[in-house]
Design a protein around this motif. Structure first.
Motif, PDB file in Angstrom:
ATOM      1  N   VAL A   1     -20.171 -57.687  -5.782  1.00 13.33           N
ATOM      2  CA  VAL A   1     -19.258 -56.872  -4.981  1.00 13.33           C
ATOM      3  C   VAL A   1     -18.769 -57.712  -3.805  1.00 13.33           C
ATOM      4  N   SER A   2     -17.627 -57.334  -3.250  1.00  8.89           N
ATOM      5  CA  SER A   2     -17.083 -58.041  -2.095  1.00  8.89           C
ATOM      6  C   SER A   2     -17.710 -57.494  -0.814  1.00  8.89           C
ATOM      7  N   LYS A   3     -17.566 -58.244   0.261  1.00  5.90           N
ATOM      8  CA  LYS A   3     -18.116 -57.763   1.525  1.00  5.90           C
ATOM      9  C   LYS A   3     -17.434 -56.473   1.983  1.00  5.90           C
ATOM     10  N   PRO A   4     -16.106 -56.324   1.861  1.00  2.00           N
ATOM     11  CA  PRO A   4     -15.495 -55.034   2.224  1.00  2.00           C
ATOM     12  C   PRO A   4     -16.053 -53.872   1.405  1.00  2.00           C
ATOM     13  N   GLU A   5     -16.313 -54.101   0.114  1.00  2.00           N
ATOM     14  CA  GLU A   5     -16.900 -53.047  -0.715  1.00  2.00           C
ATOM     15  C   GLU A   5     -18.306 -52.708  -0.236  1.00  2.00           C
ATOM     16  N   PHE A   6     -19.089 -53.746   0.058  1.00  3.60           N
ATOM     17  CA  PHE A   6     -20.435 -53.512   0.582  1.00  3.60           C
ATOM     18  C   PHE A   6     -20.390 -52.764   1.902  1.00  3.60           C
ATOM     19  N   ARG A   7     -19.488 -53.206   2.778  1.00  2.21           N
ATOM     20  CA  ARG A   7     -19.415 -52.583   4.095  1.00  2.21           C
ATOM     21  C   ARG A   7     -19.098 -51.089   3.980  1.00  2.21           C
ATOM     22  N   GLU A   8     -18.211 -50.739   3.076  1.00  5.68           N
ATOM     23  CA  GLU A   8     -17.872 -49.335   2.858  1.00  5.68           C
ATOM     24  C   GLU A   8     -19.106 -48.557   2.381  1.00  5.68           C
ATOM     25  N   ALA A   9     -19.870 -49.188   1.489  1.00  8.38           N
ATOM     26  CA  ALA A   9     -21.088 -48.540   0.977  1.00  8.38           C
ATOM     27  C   ALA A   9     -22.130 -48.406   2.079  1.00  8.38           C
ATOM     28  N   TYR A  10     -22.221 -49.409   2.931  1.00  8.02           N
ATOM     29  CA  TYR A  10     -23.179 -49.372   4.042  1.00  8.02           C
ATOM     30  C   TYR A  10     -22.850 -48.219   4.993  1.00  8.02           C
ATOM     31  N   VAL A  11     -21.590 -48.120   5.378  1.00  5.60           N
ATOM     32  CA  VAL A  11     -21.170 -47.054   6.291  1.00  5.60           C
ATOM     33  C   VAL A  11     -21.413 -45.687   5.659  1.00  5.60           C
ATOM     34  N   TYR A  12     -21.087 -45.564   4.387  1.00  3.08           N
ATOM     35  CA  TYR A  12     -21.328 -44.305   3.682  1.00  3.08           C
ATOM     36  C   TYR A  12     -22.815 -43.943   3.715  1.00  3.08           C
ATOM     37  N   GLY A  13     -23.662 -44.932   3.479  1.00  7.76           N
ATOM     38  CA  GLY A  13     -25.100 -44.688   3.478  1.00  7.76           C
ATOM     39  C   GLY A  13     -25.619 -44.244   4.829  1.00  7.76           C
ATOM     40  N   GLU A  14     -25.149 -44.891   5.891  1.00  8.33           N
ATOM     41  CA  GLU A  14     -25.607 -44.522   7.234  1.00  8.33           C
ATOM     42  C   GLU A  14     -25.146 -43.116   7.594  1.00  8.33           C
ATOM     43  N   ARG A  15     -23.926 -42.775   7.232  1.00  5.94           N
ATOM     44  CA  ARG A  15     -23.423 -41.430   7.519  1.00  5.94           C
ATOM     45  C   ARG A  15     -24.181 -40.381   6.708  1.00  5.94           C
ATOM     46  N   THR A  16     -24.501 -40.721   5.477  1.00  2.76           N
ATOM     47  CA  THR A  16     -25.263 -39.796   4.643  1.00  2.76           C
ATOM     48  C   THR A  16     -26.632 -39.526   5.257  1.00  2.76           C
ATOM     49  N   LEU A  17     -27.313 -40.567   5.693  1.00  3.33           N
ATOM     50  CA  LEU A  17     -28.652 -40.402   6.271  1.00  3.33           C
ATOM     51  C   LEU A  17     -28.613 -39.686   7.612  1.00  3.33           C
ATOM     52  N   ALA A  18     -27.478 -39.805   8.313  1.00  2.00           N
ATOM     53  CA  ALA A  18     -27.349 -39.113   9.600  1.00  2.00           C
ATOM     54  C   ALA A  18     -27.164 -37.613   9.424  1.00  2.00           C
ATOM     55  N   HIS A  19     -26.673 -37.192   8.257  1.00  2.00           N
ATOM     56  CA  HIS A  19     -26.352 -35.781   8.053  1.00  2.00           C
ATOM     57  C   HIS A  19     -27.247 -35.071   7.043  1.00  2.00           C
ATOM     58  N   LYS A  20     -28.002 -35.844   6.260  1.00  2.00           N
ATOM     59  CA  LYS A  20     -28.892 -35.242   5.273  1.00  2.00           C
ATOM     60  C   LYS A  20     -30.321 -35.712   5.520  1.00  2.00           C
ATOM     61  N   GLN A  21     -31.258 -34.808   5.418  1.00  2.00           N
ATOM     62  CA  GLN A  21     -32.657 -35.148   5.665  1.00  2.00           C
ATOM     63  C   GLN A  21     -33.290 -35.712   4.395  1.00  2.00           C
ATOM     64  N   LEU A  22     -32.908 -36.949   4.085  1.00  2.00           N
ATOM     65  CA  LEU A  22     -33.431 -37.621   2.903  1.00  2.00           C
ATOM     66  C   LEU A  22     -34.680 -38.432   3.217  1.00  2.00           C
ATOM     67  N   ILE A  23     -34.894 -38.702   4.508  1.00  2.00           N
ATOM     68  CA  ILE A  23     -36.063 -39.459   4.946  1.00  2.00           C
ATOM     69  C   ILE A  23     -37.121 -38.486   5.453  1.00  2.00           C
ATOM     70  N   LYS A  24     -38.301 -38.545   4.867  1.00  2.00           N
ATOM     71  CA  LYS A  24     -39.386 -37.663   5.285  1.00  2.00           C
ATOM     72  C   LYS A  24     -40.145 -38.284   6.454  1.00  2.00           C
ATOM     73  N   PRO A  25     -40.730 -37.453   7.338  1.00  2.00           N
ATOM     74  CA  PRO A  25     -41.404 -37.973   8.527  1.00  2.00           C
ATOM     75  C   PRO A  25     -42.497 -38.991   8.232  1.00  2.00           C
ATOM     76  N   GLU A  26     -43.123 -38.890   7.058  1.00  2.00           N
ATOM     77  CA  GLU A  26     -44.233 -39.798   6.741  1.00  2.00           C
ATOM     78  C   GLU A  26     -43.772 -41.110   6.114  1.00  2.00           C
ATOM     79  N   TYR A  27     -42.470 -41.273   5.867  1.00  2.00           N
ATOM     80  CA  TYR A  27     -41.984 -42.486   5.220  1.00  2.00           C
ATOM     81  C   TYR A  27     -42.162 -43.706   6.118  1.00  2.00           C
TER      82      TYR A  27
END
Length: 241
Positions: free
Chosen positions: A41-67
């Motif tokens: 993948v290209s860096k712009p494609e990766f960067r888009e995926a990275y931003v999407y991932g951070e926004r997803t984790l900021a709005h969805k509780q996918l990380i449990k407190p014990e992780y």
């Protein structure tokens, strides 16, 4: 000889990008691993995926407190790879065959352990003389991560965005750090890697600031704003001891 920072009574540390990578933006760390494992993948494609991932984790509780952090990385990289597949930038067959998400997560985890051999002693040394407070945008499991990495004992208080309901760059999260510290803002040094998320809000509420300026995404910055600019966390010791 370095000019000492005087009248400092406490230090607020950022976590991600500061303690765990010593100034490198996490996007740059991850992108390096994408290249290491030849993810097509290209860096712009990766960067888009990275931003999407951070926004997803900021709005969805996918990380449990014990992780611990390895589990955080596993969730992050899986979200990124799935996003790249869904957008057509990466084939599911190839992603599964080479298990990119797992290999990148494992490598990043080892990377952090290596970095901590350099940054953990800084915290341990400073905590013997100063009160340390952690102020971090994180996912609700920072306590587990600190325990995993042997960092818990250095901090007298933890201010975590998902727990207190305030995120950087809102200066209010730094005010919570000052309140936990119990010292006047001008007696507190804030240390972080992000100019807009650490330097600007900490200065706004009256802290002195050490900017750990490393490899980061492009950020417009006024280098006269921080009181100190360093490029390696151990440099702090020369100004504070």
């Amino acid at each position: 000889m370095s000019e000492k920072l005087i009248d400092i009574q406490g230090i607020i540390f950022d976590y991600g990008g500061t303690i765990d990578t010593n100034g490198r933006h996490w996007a740059e760390v991850l992108w390096e691993k994408y290249k290491t494992f030849d993810v097509p993948v290209s860096k712009p494609e990766f960067r888009e995926a990275y931003v999407y991932g951070e926004r997803t984790l900021a709005h969805k509780q996918l990380i449990k407190p014990e992780y611990g952090f390895h589990e955080v990385l596993s969730v992050k990289t899986r979200i990124q790879v799935d996003y790249l597949i869904d957008k057509g930038g990466l084939s599911r067959t190839k992603a599964d065959k080479y298990d990119y998400a797992t290999r990148i997560a494992d490598s990043c985890y080892r990377y952090v352990w290596d970095v901590l051999q350099r940054t953990r002693p800084v915290l341990q040394t400073l905590s013997k003389r100063y009160k340390l407070v952690l102020v971090s945008n994180f996912y609700g499991n920072i306590q587990a991560v600190l325990k995993d990495f042997g960092l818990s004992e250095s901090f007298s208080a933890i201010i975590e965005s998902s727990v207190v309901g305030v995120r950087k760059p809102d200066p209010a999260i730094y005010q919570l750090g000052i309140d936990a510290m119990g010292f006047p803002a001008d007696k507190v040094l804030a240390v972080g890697d992000s100019y807009p998320k650490d330097v600007v809000p900490a200065k706004h509420i009256g802290c002195r600031v050490a900017w750990l300026k490393g490899e980061s995404w492009d950020e417009d910055a006024n280098e006269s704003l921080p009181d100190l600019i360093i490029t390696d966390l151990p440099e702090l010791l020369t100004y504070l001891l």
